[in-house]
Scaffold this motif. Structure first.
Motif, PDB file in Angstrom:
ATOM      1  N   VAL A 103       0.874  -1.144  -0.192  1.00  0.00           N
ATOM      2  CA  VAL A 103       0.227  -0.055   0.040  1.00  0.00           C
ATOM      3  C   VAL A 103       0.801   1.256   0.127  1.00  0.00           C
ATOM      4  CG1 VAL A 103      -1.712   1.311   1.275  1.00  0.00           C
ATOM      5  CG2 VAL A 103      -1.856  -1.254   1.051  1.00  0.00           C
ATOM      6  N   GLU A 104       1.825   1.374   0.715  1.00  0.00           N
ATOM      7  CA  GLU A 104       2.805   2.290   0.620  1.00  0.00           C
ATOM      8  C   GLU A 104       3.433   2.386  -0.677  1.00  0.00           C
ATOM      9  OE1 GLU A 104       4.749   3.363   5.190  1.00  0.00           O
ATOM     10  OE2 GLU A 104       5.779   1.803   3.734  1.00  0.00           O
ATOM     11  N   ALA A 105       3.871   1.591  -1.343  1.00  0.00           N
ATOM     12  CA  ALA A 105       4.398   1.662  -2.867  1.00  0.00           C
ATOM     13  C   ALA A 105       3.282   1.950  -3.613  1.00  0.00           C
ATOM     14  CB  ALA A 105       4.826   0.203  -3.275  1.00  0.00           C
ATOM     15  N   HIS A 106       2.057   1.745  -3.443  1.00  0.00           N
ATOM     16  CA  HIS A 106       0.920   2.205  -4.388  1.00  0.00           C
ATOM     17  C   HIS A 106       0.507   3.799  -3.967  1.00  0.00           C
ATOM     18  CE1 HIS A 106      -2.953   2.612  -5.872  1.00  0.00           C
ATOM     19  NE2 HIS A 106      -3.492   3.013  -4.961  1.00  0.00           N
ATOM     20  N   ARG A 107       0.986   4.186  -2.877  1.00  0.00           N
ATOM     21  CA  ARG A 107       0.828   5.744  -2.862  1.00  0.00           C
ATOM     22  C   ARG A 107       1.998   6.556  -3.430  1.00  0.00           C
ATOM     23  NH1 ARG A 107      -0.832   5.388   3.609  1.00  0.00           N
ATOM     24  NH2 ARG A 107      -2.691   4.399   3.461  1.00  0.00           N
ATOM     25  N   LYS A 108       3.213   5.997  -3.331  1.00  0.00           N
ATOM     26  CA  LYS A 108       4.388   6.674  -4.085  1.00  0.00           C
ATOM     27  C   LYS A 108       4.548   6.447  -5.533  1.00  0.00           C
ATOM     28  CE  LYS A 108       6.640   6.150   0.430  1.00  0.00           C
ATOM     29  NZ  LYS A 108       7.845   5.886   1.055  1.00  0.00           N
ATOM     30  N   GLU A 109       3.990   5.119  -6.021  1.00  0.00           N
ATOM     31  CA  GLU A 109       4.303   4.924  -7.413  1.00  0.00           C
ATOM     32  C   GLU A 109       3.329   3.979  -7.808  1.00  0.00           C
ATOM     33  OE1 GLU A 109       8.462   3.571  -6.718  1.00  0.00           O
ATOM     34  OE2 GLU A 109       7.662   1.317  -6.763  1.00  0.00           O
ATOM     35  N   VAL A 110       3.044   3.491  -9.177  1.00  0.00           N
ATOM     36  CA  VAL A 110       2.317   2.563  -9.867  1.00  0.00           C
ATOM     37  C   VAL A 110       2.662   1.069  -9.385  1.00  0.00           C
ATOM     38  CG1 VAL A 110       1.496   1.719 -11.728  1.00  0.00           C
ATOM     39  CG2 VAL A 110       1.631   4.295 -11.505  1.00  0.00           C
TER      40      VAL A 110
END
Length: 422
Positions: A103-110
């Motif tokens: 989820v953190e990666a989803h917020r920062k990048e695709v």
């Protein structure tokens, strides 16, 4: 543009991310966030979870030990394999950590969809795969996967229990494709079937299902006993509260009776004081009346003598000798009356009654009697802890505790005071 922060709907002011970190992803010993390496969460036999770094520090000797104290509850626990790294990882915490990282990666990048190049918006908790909106809808209607839990990234962290439920079967840390299906009683650790016949060969190994059945069979009767014991304790507590109330009423009644008794004594003393004042006032009035009569008679005699003196002085000063001789007989009678004091005139002080108040002997008797007045009788009474029905004659029991009439007691005290005084 930054993603909006979600808040717990049950009144917790922490953001969802912060709550998830503090409740699920933080080591309770060192307060460090779990990761997949040095601070990986490990499940201990006592049920607590600690990071690998804390386990190494508490075990000492770089994590090599046969037994150690749990850093959370301080219980003595056996170390499987002689090293803290053999403690099974907490698979549930690791799954939550994995989802949190995604989820953190989803917020920062695709984050790519597993089925196409479109960005993923949801994740299947059972398959542990990320899907775009179209593939997520397709995954939810296919017969083989329609019962899976597909949650959007915006909601997946709000209920971490869903992640745990969707990944209920834990995997072996050594054989990652094998489920933990056995329990080694010797090492007090979970293991897969391969580990059971290799690493735990010769140990007391049982299937998880058999172990759970044994545990349930042992806990079932204990739970019933606990329920019965809890019910008995609650019953005893309620009865003890009733006994406490009954005891307070008993002592209140004792104070009421004590108050009635001393109010009677006080009223009797006041009545006796009033009677003595009345007697003194009556004697004073008698003496005053007697002295008033004597004073009145003396004043009349004094006035008569003074008038006779003035009359004789006027006769001898102003009248001629012939006039004086003419009334000589009257003058002689007047002189005789002035010389002679009437026999009924009392010149001596009349006898009056002397009044004093002496209470030394009676006071000593009364004080001695007052000091011995009344007794607090103590009797051994076992207040029953058995339930019983209490019947009240009236709903106004509190009013019945107040003193109403103590005239008979007052009269009795008054008579005793009179007897002491005489």
């Amino acid at each position: 543009m930054s993603q909006p922060e979600f808040y717990d709907a049950k009144g917790d002011n922490r953001t969802v991310d912060l709550k998830l970190k503090e409740d699920w992803l933080t080591c309770t010993v060192c307060n460090h966030i779990f990761d997949f390496g040095k601070y990986a969460p490990h499940q201990l036999p006592c049920g607590d979870t600690a990071c690998l770094n804390c386990l190494r520090d508490f075990a000492g000797r770089n994590g090599k030990a046969e037994e150690m104290f749990c850093p959370v509850c301080d219980r003595t626990i056996a170390v499987p394999g002689g090293h803290v790294c053999c403690f099974p990882p907490n698979a549930g915490r690791l799954k939550i950590l994995e989802v949190f990282k995604i989820v953190e990666a989803h917020r920062k990048e695709v984050v790519p969809c597993i089925g196409c190049d479109d960005p993923a918006t949801s994740r299947c908790l059972e398959c542990q795969e990320n899907y775009c909106l179209e593939h997520a809808r397709f995954h939810s209607i296919v017969a083989a996967t329609k019962h899976h839990t597909v949650v959007s990234f915006g909601e997946i962290l709000q209920e971490p229990q869903k992640i745990l439920r969707a990944n209920g079967a834990q995997m072996c840390s050594k054989h990652v494709n094998n489920y933990l299906e056995a329990v080694c009683a010797t090492c007090n650790a979970l293991c897969c079937l391969v580990c059971a016949i290799t690493d735990h060969k010769g140990h007391n190994v049982k299937e998880i299902g058999d172990t759970m059945k044994t545990i349930k069979d042992r806990i079932g009767p204990l739970m019933k006993k606990v329920e019965v014991h809890t019910y008995g304790i609650k019953q005893t507590y309620g009865i003890a509260k009733d006994v406490d109330k009954e005891m307070n009423i008993m002592f209140q009644r004792c104070k009421r009776d004590l108050n009635i008794g001393f109010m009677g004594i006080t009223r009797g003393v006041r009545d006796r004081q009033h009677d003595l004042f009345q007697d003194v006032d009556n004697l004073l009035k008698m003496n005053q009346n007697t002295l008033a009569d004597q004073i009145h008679s003396l004043e009349d005699e004094i006035n008569f003598t003074i008038r006779g003196q003035y009359m004789l002085k006027e006769v001898f000063d102003e009248w001629s000798p012939a006039e004086v001789v003419g009334i000589g007989a009257q003058v002689k009678n007047l002189l005789d009356e002035l010389q002679n004091i009437p026999s009924d005139l009392n010149l001596e002080p009349l006898p009056t009654r002397r009044v004093t108040f002496d209470c030394r002997e009676g006071e000593a008797k009364f004080i001695g009697t007052a000091k011995r007045f009344g007794n607090v009788k103590v009797s051994e009474v076992q207040l029953s802890l058995e339930p019983k029905e209490t019947h009240y004659e009236s709903d106004d029991e509190e009013e019945n505790l107040l003193p109403i009439d103590n005239s008979e007691l007052s009269a009795l005290v008054k008579n005793q005071m009179s007897a002491i005084a005489t």
